[in-house]
Motif scaffolding. Structure first.
Motif: not given
Length: 107
Positions: A5-14
């Motif tokens: 499960i991916r978090r929004l902040d993690e995906m923005l950084q990615m």
């Protein structure tokens, strides 16, 4: 790949890393160990501005017990037994006793 499960902040950084990487989408996804379709989904949400709210994650297994709340109600419960017979009970009549009455009537 194992599902994560991916978090929004993690995906923005990615997504920011991808934009700066110069890699193809497939190369980047392989290096980050993320499914290409998952990354494309998040990428489209980020680009369209729809990624402001994190997705709702529901429990994957199990049941949640829901307990009924008692609501005070002034009124009656009417059971029409036949054309000329009606049983009226107060609305706060105990549900266990009402269930016994209903079971008795079903015979």
């Amino acid at each position: 790949m194992k599902r994560k499960i991916r978090r929004l902040d993690e995906m923005l950084q990615m997504h920011a890393r991808y934009e700066q990487s110069g890699l193809t989408l497939a190369e980047f996804c392989k290096s980050e160990n993320i499914n290409k379709c998952t990354f494309q989904y998040w990428r489209s949400k980020i680009k369209s501005g729809q990624a402001s709210q994190p997705p709702v994650v529901l429990p994957s297994v199990g049941f949640r017990q829901i307990m009924p709340q008692s609501v005070p109600c002034l009124g009656v419960i009417r059971l029409h037994l036949s054309e000329d017979r009606t049983l009226e009970l107060p609305s706060d009549y105990p549900s266990t006793q009402l269930l016994e009455i209903l079971r008795g009537l079903s015979c």
